[in-house]
Motif scaffolding. Structure first.
Motif, PDB file in Angstrom:
ATOM      1  N   MET A  73     -86.011  32.113-118.517  1.00 49.83           N
ATOM      2  CA  MET A  73     -86.024  33.381-117.783  1.00 49.83           C
ATOM      3  C   MET A  73     -85.114  33.307-116.561  1.00 49.83           C
ATOM      4  O   MET A  73     -84.344  34.238-116.296  1.00 49.83           O
ATOM      5  N   VAL A 108     -89.902  28.085-120.867  1.00 45.09           N
ATOM      6  CA  VAL A 108     -89.882  29.549-120.746  1.00 45.09           C
ATOM      7  C   VAL A 108     -89.427  29.970-119.351  1.00 45.09           C
ATOM      8  O   VAL A 108     -88.599  30.885-119.203  1.00 45.09           O
ATOM      9  N   ALA A 109     -89.933  29.308-118.325  1.00 46.06           N
ATOM     10  CA  ALA A 109     -89.526  29.646-116.956  1.00 46.06           C
ATOM     11  C   ALA A 109     -88.033  29.388-116.757  1.00 46.06           C
ATOM     12  O   ALA A 109     -87.324  30.206-116.152  1.00 46.06           O
ATOM     13  N   HIS A 116     -81.472  33.379-117.641  1.00 51.81           N
ATOM     14  CA  HIS A 116     -81.034  34.709-118.036  1.00 51.81           C
ATOM     15  C   HIS A 116     -80.615  35.516-116.807  1.00 51.81           C
ATOM     16  O   HIS A 116     -79.591  36.203-116.828  1.00 51.81           O
ATOM     17  N   VAL A 117     -81.379  35.421-115.752  1.00 47.87           N
ATOM     18  CA  VAL A 117     -81.053  36.134-114.520  1.00 47.87           C
ATOM     19  C   VAL A 117     -79.801  35.524-113.861  1.00 47.87           C
ATOM     20  O   VAL A 117     -78.949  36.243-113.358  1.00 47.87           O
TER      21      VAL A 117
END
Length: 100
Positions: free
Chosen positions: A89, A85-86, A92-93
């Motif tokens: 995220m 998950v990290a 995505h950035v």
């Protein structure tokens, strides 16, 4: 009852292992698109740091959760999911920096 707990632990560990494979494949495709645009350094660094490394860590925790025979299995699987998950995220950035 114990048999059901074992199946649940294996299901969660398997989910983490499959998630790691899907994550590295997805990040590989994203890096391929960046590579084709000509930014080879960015593509390789993003793939290694946000694709391969978290997938290997999640795979390690998922495999340990698969082999665990205690209630520790859920914690190991959760650690693997946390890595995925990290990384998702952060990816995505990194892949979508916003307006320029």
């Amino acid at each position: 009852m114990i048999r059901g707990k074992e199946a649940g632990r294996r299901y969660l560990a398997g989910f983490v292992l499959v998630g790691a494979v899907v994550h590295v494949a997805t990040m590989g495709l994203e890096a391929l698109f960046i590579w084709k645009s000509g930014d080879h350094e960015r593509a390789s660094s993003l793939f290694l740091t946000l694709g391969l490394a978290p997938s290997l860590a999640a795979g390690f925790f998922g495999w340990r959760a698969w082999l665990a025979r205690s209630d520790r299995s859920a914690g190991l699987a959760a650690a693997g999911l946390l890595f995925l998950v990290a990384a998702a995220m952060l990816a995505h950035v990194s892949f979508n920096p916003g307006p320029r």
